[in-house]
Design a protein around this motif. Structure first.
Motif, mmCIF file in Angstrom:
data_model
loop_
_atom_site.group_PDB
_atom_site.id
_atom_site.type_symbol
_atom_site.label_atom_id
_atom_site.label_comp_id
_atom_site.label_asym_id
_atom_site.label_seq_id
_atom_site.Cartn_x
_atom_site.Cartn_y
_atom_site.Cartn_z
ATOM 1 N N LEU A 20 38.955 33.161 40.199
ATOM 2 C CA LEU A 20 39.801 33.050 41.376
ATOM 3 C C LEU A 20 41.206 32.651 40.943
ATOM 4 O O LEU A 20 41.394 31.646 40.269
ATOM 5 C CB LEU A 20 39.232 32.014 42.349
ATOM 6 N N PHE A 21 42.170 33.477 41.324
ATOM 7 C CA PHE A 21 43.566 33.255 40.960
ATOM 8 C C PHE A 21 44.383 33.050 42.233
ATOM 9 O O PHE A 21 44.134 33.696 43.256
ATOM 10 C CB PHE A 21 44.130 34.461 40.196
ATOM 11 N N ALA A 22 45.382 32.170 42.148
ATOM 12 C CA ALA A 22 46.245 31.935 43.306
ATOM 13 C C ALA A 22 47.594 31.408 42.850
ATOM 14 O O ALA A 22 47.706 30.761 41.804
ATOM 15 C CB ALA A 22 45.595 30.938 44.257
ATOM 16 N N ALA A 80 40.718 37.561 43.518
ATOM 17 C CA ALA A 80 39.476 37.086 42.913
ATOM 18 C C ALA A 80 38.722 38.246 42.286
ATOM 19 O O ALA A 80 38.869 39.408 42.703
ATOM 20 C CB ALA A 80 38.591 36.403 43.963
ATOM 21 N N VAL A 81 37.926 37.935 41.290
ATOM 22 C CA VAL A 81 36.989 38.887 40.697
ATOM 23 C C VAL A 81 35.594 38.480 41.161
ATOM 24 O O VAL A 81 35.192 37.321 41.013
ATOM 25 C CB VAL A 81 37.061 38.873 39.161
ATOM 26 N N GLY A 124 30.391 46.039 36.827
ATOM 27 C CA GLY A 124 29.624 45.485 37.931
ATOM 28 C C GLY A 124 30.410 44.468 38.736
ATOM 29 O O GLY A 124 29.842 43.646 39.460
ATOM 30 N N ALA A 125 31.738 44.527 38.622
ATOM 31 C CA ALA A 125 32.609 43.590 39.336
ATOM 32 C C ALA A 125 33.533 44.361 40.266
ATOM 33 O O ALA A 125 33.641 45.584 40.204
ATOM 34 C CB ALA A 125 33.421 42.757 38.342
ATOM 35 N N PHE A 126 34.208 43.645 41.152
ATOM 36 C CA PHE A 126 35.196 44.274 42.023
ATOM 37 C C PHE A 126 36.287 43.275 42.369
ATOM 38 O O PHE A 126 36.166 42.071 42.117
ATOM 39 C CB PHE A 126 34.553 44.848 43.290
ATOM 40 N N LEU A 127 37.348 43.807 42.950
ATOM 41 C CA LEU A 127 38.553 43.045 43.242
ATOM 42 C C LEU A 127 38.547 42.577 44.688
ATOM 43 O O LEU A 127 38.213 43.332 45.598
ATOM 44 C CB LEU A 127 39.766 43.949 42.990
ATOM 45 N N LEU A 128 38.937 41.333 44.874
ATOM 46 C CA LEU A 128 39.026 40.751 46.206
ATOM 47 C C LEU A 128 40.423 40.174 46.368
ATOM 48 O O LEU A 128 40.896 39.457 45.485
ATOM 49 C CB LEU A 128 37.974 39.652 46.354
ATOM 50 N N GLU A 129 41.085 40.475 47.484
ATOM 51 C CA GLU A 129 42.475 40.058 47.656
ATOM 52 C C GLU A 129 42.697 39.401 49.012
ATOM 53 O O GLU A 129 42.099 39.786 50.008
ATOM 54 C CB GLU A 129 43.405 41.268 47.541
#
Length: 266
Positions: free
Chosen positions: A50-52, A96-97, A26-31
């Motif tokens: 959230l990764f950076a 981000a997830v 139920g999640a997705f990838l955000l870039e």
């Protein structure tokens, strides 16, 4: 800082590029900074992780500030880790997830919409994302995906929306017949875009486009089935003044949505 691109956590994030994993979690990838910034501005509650990279945070301090304001923790990662997580070759320092957040068609048509884009079996991720972006720009109230459409949370779709995914409700998995019935019950006329239809200019002149409208757009290769065209209130064609064999679906949809937007705001 997370530095090992082969770490289990990194692989877990990267697997969201797969539809099966997205369905299971139920999640997705955000870039990228644009999409992450829009999520932070409009739907921060959807962000799970959230990764950076440190470099990206220096380059985009507004994103870092938005995360702080939303009380979202940013985890520092190395460039190789970010590359391993991302679906793109150049993710621009942010991944981000997010939780998926589709809207029901009951809610969409229960809210007295004035302009809705309905996409029947649209399969190309770029087209879907671009139409969502165009619908957002035209001030549409919602987008509905019917039939066997491409996954809304496909990374290519998400990127093509450039953040518009977080601005307007989108329903998925709808039946076109049900959508048409709900649209009419909500007082919307149903117009299908098809090369066999009447010239769009005529509707612009006679004032028909001032009415609340659900625009129906079909599959890129086949368009809409004849049986579906028989169910709508009108079939409309975007005129082709040049020598192009046809018009890209996303371009035609943008023209139709904006013609309605112009008329409704005229």
């Amino acid at each position: 800082m997370l530095e090992n691109p082969r770490a289990a956590r990194v692989k877990t994030v990267a697997r969201l590029a797969s539809k099966n994993t997205r369905s299971e979690t139920g999640a997705f990838l955000l870039e990228g900074p644009q999409a992450v910034g829009e999520a932070l501005a409009w739907r921060p509650e959807l962000l799970v992780e959230l990764f950076a990279t440190p470099t990206a945070l220096e380059r985009y301090p507004d994103v870092a500030e938005a995360a702080r304001n939303a009380d979202i923790e940013i985890e520092y990662v190395s460039e190789p880790v970010l590359d391993a997580m991302a679906d793109t070759v150049t993710p621009q320092g942010f991944v981000a997830v997010c939780r998926q957040f589709p809207t029901s068609i009951r809610d969409i048509f229960g809210g007295s919409p004035q302009l809705v884009a309905v996409l029947e079996e649209v399969r190309d991720p770029g087209n879907l994302g671009t139409i969502i972006r165009a619908a957002d720009a035209a001030g549409a109230d919602a987008v509905v995906l019917s039939g066997r459409a491409v996954d809304l949370y496909n990374p290519k779709v998400v990127r093509a929306t450039t953040g518009s995914l977080f601005h307007l409700p989108v329903a998925v998995g709808a039946d076109l017949g049900d959508v048409l019935g709900r649209a009419r019950a909500a007082g919307l006329q149903t117009l299908a875009a098809d090369v066999k239809g009447d010239d769009l200019r005529a509707l612009s002149v006679d004032g028909s486009l001032r009415r609340p409208t659900a625009w129906i757009f079909g599959n890129e290769a086949r368009g809409l089935e004849d049986g579906d065209l028989a169910k709508v209130d009108g079939v409309v064609a975007v005129p082709n003044y040049g020598k192009a064999e046809s018009m890209n679906l996303a371009t035609a949809a943008s023209v139709c949505l904006y013609q309605s937007a112009f008329a409704q705001r005229g």
